[in-house]
Design a protein around this motif. Structure first.
Motif, mmCIF file in Angstrom:
data_model
loop_
_atom_site.group_PDB
_atom_site.id
_atom_site.type_symbol
_atom_site.label_atom_id
_atom_site.label_comp_id
_atom_site.label_asym_id
_atom_site.label_seq_id
_atom_site.Cartn_x
_atom_site.Cartn_y
_atom_site.Cartn_z
ATOM 1 N N MET A 191 4.373 10.778 17.295
ATOM 2 C CA MET A 191 5.364 9.724 17.145
ATOM 3 C C MET A 191 5.067 8.944 15.863
ATOM 4 O O MET A 191 3.931 8.604 15.592
ATOM 5 C CB MET A 191 5.316 8.816 18.368
ATOM 6 C CG MET A 191 6.273 7.694 18.325
ATOM 7 S SD MET A 191 6.306 6.854 19.911
ATOM 8 C CE MET A 191 7.712 5.861 19.668
ATOM 9 N N LEU A 192 6.097 8.666 15.093
ATOM 10 C CA LEU A 192 5.938 7.935 13.844
ATOM 11 C C LEU A 192 6.288 6.457 14.011
ATOM 12 O O LEU A 192 7.128 6.095 14.829
ATOM 13 C CB LEU A 192 6.815 8.541 12.754
ATOM 14 C CG LEU A 192 6.445 9.945 12.281
ATOM 15 C CD1 LEU A 192 7.437 10.429 11.233
ATOM 16 C CD2 LEU A 192 5.042 10.002 11.736
ATOM 17 N N TYR A 193 5.623 5.635 13.189
ATOM 18 C CA TYR A 193 5.858 4.196 13.143
ATOM 19 C C TYR A 193 6.078 3.794 11.693
ATOM 20 O O TYR A 193 5.620 4.449 10.773
ATOM 21 C CB TYR A 193 4.650 3.424 13.698
ATOM 22 C CG TYR A 193 4.386 3.704 15.144
ATOM 23 C CD1 TYR A 193 4.971 2.938 16.136
ATOM 24 C CD2 TYR A 193 3.559 4.753 15.515
ATOM 25 C CE1 TYR A 193 4.735 3.206 17.480
ATOM 26 C CE2 TYR A 193 3.315 5.031 16.849
ATOM 27 C CZ TYR A 193 3.907 4.252 17.828
ATOM 28 O OH TYR A 193 3.678 4.524 19.142
ATOM 29 N N ARG A 194 6.748 2.679 11.520
ATOM 30 C CA ARG A 194 6.970 2.103 10.196
ATOM 31 C C ARG A 194 5.805 1.153 9.919
ATOM 32 O O ARG A 194 5.475 0.308 10.758
ATOM 33 C CB ARG A 194 8.302 1.359 10.201
ATOM 34 C CG ARG A 194 8.732 0.837 8.868
ATOM 35 C CD ARG A 194 10.104 0.141 9.037
ATOM 36 N NE ARG A 194 10.582 -0.334 7.786
ATOM 37 C CZ ARG A 194 11.440 0.332 7.002
ATOM 38 N NH1 ARG A 194 11.907 1.497 7.398
ATOM 39 N NH2 ARG A 194 11.822 -0.170 5.862
ATOM 40 N N GLY A 253 4.491 -1.427 -0.425
ATOM 41 C CA GLY A 253 5.045 -0.137 -0.026
ATOM 42 C C GLY A 253 5.310 -0.100 1.466
ATOM 43 O O GLY A 253 4.767 -0.912 2.227
ATOM 44 N N VAL A 254 6.154 0.833 1.884
ATOM 45 C CA VAL A 254 6.445 1.024 3.313
ATOM 46 C C VAL A 254 6.307 2.519 3.598
ATOM 47 O O VAL A 254 6.783 3.353 2.825
ATOM 48 C CB VAL A 254 7.863 0.528 3.681
ATOM 49 C CG1 VAL A 254 8.138 0.728 5.165
ATOM 50 C CG2 VAL A 254 8.034 -0.942 3.304
ATOM 51 N N TYR A 255 5.682 2.829 4.731
ATOM 52 C CA TYR A 255 5.328 4.209 5.041
ATOM 53 C C TYR A 255 5.675 4.563 6.481
ATOM 54 O O TYR A 255 5.756 3.694 7.348
ATOM 55 C CB TYR A 255 3.813 4.407 4.839
ATOM 56 C CG TYR A 255 3.367 4.020 3.463
ATOM 57 C CD1 TYR A 255 3.383 4.938 2.432
ATOM 58 C CD2 TYR A 255 2.976 2.713 3.172
ATOM 59 C CE1 TYR A 255 3.008 4.577 1.140
ATOM 60 C CE2 TYR A 255 2.600 2.348 1.890
ATOM 61 C CZ TYR A 255 2.618 3.277 0.887
ATOM 62 O OH TYR A 255 2.261 2.926 -0.385
ATOM 63 N N ILE A 259 8.433 5.567 2.639
ATOM 64 C CA ILE A 259 9.781 5.036 2.841
ATOM 65 C C ILE A 259 10.188 4.210 1.621
ATOM 66 O O ILE A 259 11.301 4.307 1.134
ATOM 67 C CB ILE A 259 9.850 4.190 4.132
ATOM 68 C CG1 ILE A 259 9.542 5.084 5.346
ATOM 69 C CG2 ILE A 259 11.210 3.511 4.261
ATOM 70 C CD1 ILE A 259 9.335 4.327 6.644
ATOM 71 N N LYS A 260 9.256 3.390 1.127
ATOM 72 C CA LYS A 260 9.525 2.546 -0.047
ATOM 73 C C LYS A 260 8.289 2.594 -0.941
ATOM 74 O O LYS A 260 7.185 2.296 -0.494
ATOM 75 C CB LYS A 260 9.799 1.109 0.408
ATOM 76 C CG LYS A 260 10.091 0.161 -0.719
ATOM 77 C CD LYS A 260 10.313 -1.244 -0.181
ATOM 78 C CE LYS A 260 10.386 -2.229 -1.327
ATOM 79 N NZ LYS A 260 10.052 -3.572 -0.884
ATOM 80 N N HIS A 261 8.507 2.981 -2.202
ATOM 81 C CA HIS A 261 7.396 3.066 -3.153
ATOM 82 C C HIS A 261 6.944 1.661 -3.530
ATOM 83 O O HIS A 261 7.774 0.756 -3.673
ATOM 84 C CB HIS A 261 7.827 3.837 -4.402
ATOM 85 C CG HIS A 261 6.676 4.249 -5.252
ATOM 86 N ND1 HIS A 261 6.061 3.384 -6.122
ATOM 87 C CD2 HIS A 261 6.018 5.430 -5.348
ATOM 88 C CE1 HIS A 261 5.070 4.013 -6.730
ATOM 89 N NE2 HIS A 261 5.024 5.267 -6.277
ATOM 90 N N PRO A 262 5.639 1.443 -3.719
ATOM 91 C CA PRO A 262 5.153 0.110 -4.122
ATOM 92 C C PRO A 262 5.747 -0.349 -5.452
ATOM 93 O O PRO A 262 5.985 0.457 -6.350
ATOM 94 C CB PRO A 262 3.638 0.319 -4.261
ATOM 95 C CG PRO A 262 3.332 1.498 -3.417
ATOM 96 C CD PRO A 262 4.539 2.381 -3.485
ATOM 97 N N LEU A 319 0.403 5.202 -1.150
ATOM 98 C CA LEU A 319 -0.708 5.750 -0.379
ATOM 99 C C LEU A 319 -0.514 7.260 -0.269
ATOM 100 O O LEU A 319 0.606 7.751 -0.142
ATOM 101 C CB LEU A 319 -0.772 5.112 1.016
ATOM 102 C CG LEU A 319 -1.062 3.607 1.042
ATOM 103 C CD1 LEU A 319 -1.045 3.098 2.486
ATOM 104 C CD2 LEU A 319 -2.398 3.297 0.395
ATOM 105 N N SER A 320 -1.599 7.993 -0.312
ATOM 106 C CA SER A 320 -1.557 9.457 -0.323
ATOM 107 C C SER A 320 -1.245 10.039 1.042
ATOM 108 O O SER A 320 -1.498 9.405 2.075
ATOM 109 C CB SER A 320 -2.903 10.010 -0.789
ATOM 110 O OG SER A 320 -3.182 9.600 -2.089
#
Length: 126
Positions: A1-4, A10-12, A32-35, A57-58
């Motif tokens: 399961m994925l989380y925001r 940044g958002v991942y 989701i959103k690049h820094p 983040l990698s």
């Protein structure tokens, strides 16, 4: 399961690897959103500041966080490299509309980052 998961600017999309007491170890699965680029303490400033180049983040990188930092994941799941390319493209489009010095320097940083990402992930970044 994925989380925001938001980390700095940044958002991942992340998955939970391990839970210990109040600490949750998450793994980066997609961007989701690049820094943002530049000095976070002086947004939009380009003179007399250190203009930071901020990488996303990698893939598979891990971070500790708390449950309150994890939000509902309401995005289409994408492979990491595809999501990174999409996030960069969205940021570039926003910056190209602004046409100011901060946007110009940010776009230069992103161009350098795309070269780094191409080496790291062995994919061409447009």
């Amino acid at each position: 399961m994925l989380y925001r998961f938001a980390h700095k600017t940044g958002v991942y999309g992340v998955s939970i690897v391990e839970e210990q007491n109040n600490q949750i170890l998450v793994q980066i699965e997609q961007v989701i959103k690049h820094p943002k680029q530049g000095d976070l303490h002086n947004p939009k400033a380009t003179e007399n500041v250190f203009f930071h180049e901020r990488k996303a983040l990698s893939q598979f990188e891990k971070r500790y966080t708390s449950q309150s930092q994890l939000k509902a994941f309401n995005e289409d799941p994408l492979p990491y490299v595809e999501s990174l390319q999409l996030a960069i493209t969205k940021l570039e489009e926003r910056l190209q509309e602004k046409q100011d010095e901060h946007a110009r320097r940010s776009l230069e940083n992103l161009q350098n980052l795309k070269e780094d990402y191409a080496i790291q992930y062995k994919e061409k970044f447009n």
